[in-house]
Design a protein around this motif. Structure first.
Motif, PDB file in Angstrom:
ATOM      1  N   ASP A   1     -24.785 -23.898 -39.824  1.00  0.00           N
ATOM      2  CA  ASP A   1     -25.934 -23.855 -38.921  1.00  0.00           C
ATOM      3  C   ASP A   1     -27.247 -24.102 -39.666  1.00  0.00           C
ATOM      4  O   ASP A   1     -28.299 -23.631 -39.243  1.00  0.00           O
ATOM      5  CB  ASP A   1     -25.992 -22.501 -38.193  1.00  0.00           C
TER       6      ASP A   1
ATOM      7  N   ARG B   1     -17.078 -29.381 -32.506  1.00  0.00           N
ATOM      8  CA  ARG B   1     -18.110 -29.601 -31.496  1.00  0.00           C
ATOM      9  C   ARG B   1     -19.471 -29.128 -31.998  1.00  0.00           C
ATOM     10  O   ARG B   1     -20.489 -29.822 -31.831  1.00  0.00           O
ATOM     11  CB  ARG B   1     -17.758 -28.861 -30.206  1.00  0.00           C
ATOM     12  N   ALA B   2     -19.486 -27.955 -32.606  1.00  0.00           N
ATOM     13  CA  ALA B   2     -20.743 -27.375 -33.079  1.00  0.00           C
ATOM     14  C   ALA B   2     -21.349 -28.202 -34.211  1.00  0.00           C
ATOM     15  O   ALA B   2     -22.565 -28.424 -34.260  1.00  0.00           O
ATOM     16  CB  ALA B   2     -20.519 -25.940 -33.544  1.00  0.00           C
TER      17      ALA B   2
ATOM     18  N   PHE C   1     -17.014 -20.401 -30.526  1.00  0.00           N
ATOM     19  CA  PHE C   1     -16.853 -21.377 -31.594  1.00  0.00           C
ATOM     20  C   PHE C   1     -15.518 -21.133 -32.286  1.00  0.00           C
ATOM     21  O   PHE C   1     -15.129 -19.999 -32.538  1.00  0.00           O
ATOM     22  CB  PHE C   1     -17.972 -21.246 -32.627  1.00  0.00           C
TER      23      PHE C   1
ATOM     24  N   TRP D   1     -26.628 -30.068 -25.922  1.00  0.00           N
ATOM     25  CA  TRP D   1     -25.605 -29.016 -25.894  1.00  0.00           C
ATOM     26  C   TRP D   1     -24.492 -29.341 -24.891  1.00  0.00           C
ATOM     27  O   TRP D   1     -23.304 -29.255 -25.201  1.00  0.00           O
ATOM     28  CB  TRP D   1     -26.237 -27.667 -25.552  1.00  0.00           C
TER      29      TRP D   1
ATOM     30  N   TYR E   1     -20.157 -18.296 -27.332  1.00  0.00           N
ATOM     31  CA  TYR E   1     -19.703 -19.588 -26.824  1.00  0.00           C
ATOM     32  C   TYR E   1     -18.380 -20.041 -27.456  1.00  0.00           C
ATOM     33  O   TYR E   1     -18.015 -21.195 -27.404  1.00  0.00           O
ATOM     34  CB  TYR E   1     -20.796 -20.642 -27.046  1.00  0.00           C
TER      35      TYR E   1
ATOM     36  N   TYR F   1     -31.155 -30.220 -29.985  1.00  0.00           N
ATOM     37  CA  TYR F   1     -29.946 -29.397 -30.012  1.00  0.00           C
ATOM     38  C   TYR F   1     -29.641 -28.869 -28.615  1.00  0.00           C
ATOM     39  O   TYR F   1     -28.509 -28.957 -28.124  1.00  0.00           O
ATOM     40  CB  TYR F   1     -30.129 -28.248 -30.995  1.00  0.00           C
TER      41      TYR F   1
ATOM     42  N   ASP G   1     -15.830 -25.439 -36.153  1.00  0.00           N
ATOM     43  CA  ASP G   1     -15.792 -25.970 -34.794  1.00  0.00           C
ATOM     44  C   ASP G   1     -16.414 -27.355 -34.814  1.00  0.00           C
ATOM     45  O   ASP G   1     -17.621 -27.506 -35.020  1.00  0.00           O
ATOM     46  CB  ASP G   1     -16.560 -25.057 -33.831  1.00  0.00           C
TER      47      ASP G   1
ATOM     48  N   SER H   1     -22.238 -17.952 -31.813  1.00  0.00           N
ATOM     49  CA  SER H   1     -20.916 -18.558 -31.968  1.00  0.00           C
ATOM     50  C   SER H   1     -19.841 -17.723 -31.279  1.00  0.00           C
ATOM     51  O   SER H   1     -18.878 -18.278 -30.736  1.00  0.00           O
ATOM     52  CB  SER H   1     -20.588 -18.733 -33.454  1.00  0.00           C
TER      53      SER H   1
END
Length: 289
Positions: A76, A49-50, A42, A112, A40, A108, A47, A37
């Protein structure tokens, strides 16, 4: 298959079937997602998007595996639930867990770029997940597990929302924010958010507060008591292979949806009896039909 002198090594393999007539929950967790995280970028505390990416991968898993009846995700992690009647892979522990983990990870990574178009994956910062299977003998046990995860979601999100407000908007250090939040209860955190930052926690996105529930959608039914478990000593009715194939075909026709709702109260389960019964409901009537 030809026999050879080396075939004796098969004797070292151990059969690992999970107990029959039990709910199977395969829970997966991201490995090293703190570093991932950060790498990238987060957003904190959540986030979108995540989380959307996690949900998209979970939807793909349910579409690939019609034996699954429901899944729940937060942060997660994701929990995938097999009905007690499930006979996939003869209920072998390793096969079920590795199939869920590998299928989820594949989707996943595949998706992405859709959610992080400006953050291409780069080695060694690649997403991976671990998993384990837990058996629950009764509906209430399985529901209590799901309730535990949703309560955990609320507790963690309220803490994180307050913590990051204090750091990002209040200019506090991570250490000072942690120390001030030690020993606080939900009411204290809500007061900090509202009085200091004008944040009403009740108005936060439902996905952040309740997590994500993934299931097949059929016509909602009038609320009535959830199906009871077989009485002690009574075996659930067995379904033949042909019946199982028919049920799978019906499940594949249903739309897989992502919801952000309370799964602790009875209402969710009573209106969707197909989740606990393991039998597909009626497909929604299309508008204009």
């Amino acid at each position: 298959m030809a026999n050879s002198k080396y075939e004796y090594v098969k004797d070292f393999e151990q059969s690992d079937p999970l107990l029959p007539n039990t709910w199977i929950v395969v829970r997966i967790d991201g490995r090293g997602f703190h570093k991932l995280s950060d790498r990238y970028h987060f957003l904190k505390p959540n986030d979108r998007r995540a989380l959307d990416l996690m949900n998209a991968a979970a939807v793909a898993v349910l579409k690939d595996l019609p034996d699954l009846c429901i899944a729940y995700g937060v942060s997660d992690e994701y929990s995938f639930v097999f009905h007690p009647s499930c006979q996939l892979f003869e209920r072998r522990n390793a096969k079920l867990v590795t199939t869920i983990v590998s299928t989820f990870t594949a989707h996943y990574i595949h998706q992405w770029g859709t959610h992080f178009p400006d953050e291409p994956l780069q080695s060694p910062y690649l997403p991976s997940f671990d998993g384990r299977a837990v058996m629950y003998p009764a509906v209430q046990n399985m529901r209590d597990y799901m309730s535990w995860r949703q309560v955990d979601c609320h507790i963690n999100n309220l803490y994180n929302t307050t913590f990051w407000a204090m750091v990002q908007q209040g200019g506090m250090s991570n250490t000072d924010a942690e120390q001030e939040l030690q020993g606080t209860v939900s009411a204290d955190k809500n007061e900090i958010l509202f009085k200091r930052f004008g944040i009403n926690y009740n108005n936060e996105d439902a996905m952040y507060k309740k997590g994500s529930v993934v299931y097949r959608q059929y016509q909602l039914e009038a609320a009535k008591p959830t199906p009871e478990q077989p009485s002690e000593g009574e075996k659930p009715a067995q379904t033949s292979r042909s019946q199982q194939d028919k049920l799978q075909k019906l499940r594949r026709k249903a739309q897989v949806v992502v919801d952000h709702v309370d799964i602790i109260k009875d209402d969710f389960w009573e209106k969707r009896p197909w989740i606990l019964s393991g039998k597909p409901g009626k497909l929604p009537v299309e508008s204009g039909a």
